[in-house]
Design an enzyme around this catalytic site. Structure first.
Site, PDB file in Angstrom:
ATOM      1  N   CYS A   1      75.341 -16.345  41.443  1.00 14.66           N
ATOM      2  CA  CYS A   1      74.295 -16.874  40.555  1.00 14.66           C
ATOM      3  C   CYS A   1      74.828 -18.020  39.703  1.00 14.66           C
ATOM      4  O   CYS A   1      75.487 -17.791  38.682  1.00 14.66           O
ATOM      5  CB  CYS A   1      73.767 -15.743  39.670  1.00 14.66           C
TER       6      CYS A   1
ATOM      7  N   CYS B   1      73.502 -18.185  36.084  1.00  9.12           N
ATOM      8  CA  CYS B   1      74.084 -17.181  35.178  1.00  9.12           C
ATOM      9  C   CYS B   1      75.521 -17.569  34.794  1.00  9.12           C
ATOM     10  O   CYS B   1      75.922 -17.412  33.648  1.00  9.12           O
ATOM     11  CB  CYS B   1      74.142 -15.796  35.814  1.00  9.12           C
ATOM     12  N   ASP B   2      76.298 -18.026  35.772  1.00 15.29           N
ATOM     13  CA  ASP B   2      77.752 -18.141  35.568  1.00 15.29           C
ATOM     14  C   ASP B   2      78.300 -19.566  35.565  1.00 15.29           C
ATOM     15  O   ASP B   2      79.470 -19.767  35.237  1.00 15.29           O
ATOM     16  CB  ASP B   2      78.485 -17.350  36.676  1.00 15.29           C
TER      17      ASP B   2
END
Ligand code: FAD
Ligand code: NAP
Length: 314
Positions: A134, A137-138
């Site tokens: 992701c 997200c990261d």
């Protein structure tokens, strides 16, 4: 047991639309998810192909869809669905704890799909320590660092482009010499000076120092060369597998686990519908999940009306 007209399993774009249509038809609707509503949209950076929004971040679109759904009175139920039991005209949605089971007249399966894993040494060990599925997200953890993206489809290229804004260098490692991604994404990627490509190559291992990953081993299938490419992160986008295990005993899936439906989103089990990415279908996108959701919501309503009419004439 809590009783509903319709139970929708999954609160991605498909499930949220099906729930919205059911509620607007005056049905009592439960929308169940084991995670945060929004589904795969939570893992999507920028969405540019959903009409009405020239460009919107995936989680924001999810939030807007959720607001549309709850405004119509849909109940959001948190839980991991284990299966569906058919008992006469009742459909029992089985939860982890039996006390939480839900009784419904119709069930709409909207459980989408999960990321496929490479299944190579180091992948699990360094998951969360450099290995990610992701970018939205990261990605921010890799500011000014080099990252690898594995895959050649829409996900690899669109999320690679997102990472190019955040990180120093994005190396897309693909097993062939041509991308599968749509043309507009390919054009953007080839023009972006921060995007590089390693063709005909497979990632065979994630290497690191136990605390975090430091690179990946890459095998070139054409030359036979093996090398280690240094990278702080590896974002893996090699397709999806259907979230249909809980429904396998219903006999509604194909050999790969995708749920088979007709144009009305009906499965071969009466009163059970399937929509979105979990279906056997050509184009897995937000817009097609939403379209499936509208069709299933409307058909579940008509199915329940038929049950009521039959009960009156009995
Ligand atoms: P999902 O969005 O997968 O939602 C399924 C939901 O079901 C999840 O919330 C999950 O938690 C829940 N669930 C699963 N199993 C259970 C269970 N047993 N019990 C309870 N809940 C369960 N599409 C586009 O149109 N444009 C894009 O730009 C785009 N970018 C993408 C980028 C990435 C990285 C990825 C991976 C996909 C992208 N897609 C894009 C595809 C799009 O996100 C999907 O097609 C869409 O989200 C499918 O919706 P869905 O409702 O079928 O399933
Ligand atoms: P995908 O289209 O199935 O592509 C998977 C990619 O990974 C392919 O390039 C494939 O290689 C490669 N691959 C598969 N298994 C591999 C393995 N074991 N090792 C190495 N590489 C492997 O998956 P996706 O890109 O995640 O897209 C999924 C769906 O979401 C699609 O329907 C897509 O259109 C949609 N989506 C849309 C958008 C958008 O509209 N902007 C963005 C993201 C996703 P080959 O090419 O050689 O098969």
């Amino acid at each position: 047991m809590k009783k509903y007209d319709v139970a929708v399993i999954g609160a991605g774009p498909g499930g949220m639309t099906a729930a919205l249509y059911g509620a607007r038809a005056n049905l009592k609707v439960a929308m169940i998810d084991r995670g945060v509503y929004g589904g795969q949209m939570n893992n999507t950076a920028e969405v540019e192909n959903y009409p009405g929004f020239p460009s919107i971040m995936g989680p924001e679109l999810g939030e807007k869809m959720y607001q549309s759904t709850t405004k119509q009175g849909v109940d959001f139920v948190y839980g991991d669905v284990q299966g569906i039991e058919v008992s006469g005209q009742d459909r029992i949605v089985k939860m982890e704890n039996e006390d939480d089971n839900i009784l419904a007249k119709a069930v709409i399966i909207a459980t989408g799909s999960d990321n496929r894993k490479l299944g190579i040494p180091g992948e699990e060990e360094y998951s969360g320590k450099g290995v990610s599925y992701c970018a939205v997200c990261d990605g921010a953890f890799f500011k000014d660092e080099d990252v690898i993206v594995v895959g050649g489809g829409d996900s690899a290229v669109s999320e690679g482009l997102y990472l190019a804004n955040v990180t120093d260098n994005v190396n897309v490692v693909h097993r062939r010499d041509q991308l599968r991604a749509e043309k507009i994404l390919q054009d953007r990627a080839f023009k972006n000076p921060k995007m590089n490509f390693t063709w005909d190559s497979e990632v065979t291992e994630i290497v690191g120092d136990e605390n975090k990953m430091t690179g990946v081993k890459v095998h070139n299938k054409k030359t036979g060369e093996d090398k280690v490419v240094d990278a702080a992160g590896a974002f893996i986008y090699i397709g999806n597998i259907p979230n249909s295990k809980p429904f396998q005993d219903l006999g509604i899936t194909d050999k790969d686990g995708w749920v088979i439906t007709n144009d009305k989103m009906e499965t071969s089990a009466s009163g059970i519908y399937a929509i979105g990415d979990v279906r056997q279908k050509e184009l897995r996108q937000i817009i097609t999940a939403v379209g499936d959701g509208g069709i299933a919501g409307q058909n579940a309503f008509e199915y329940i009306e038929t049950l009521k009419a039959a009960a009156v004439t009995e």
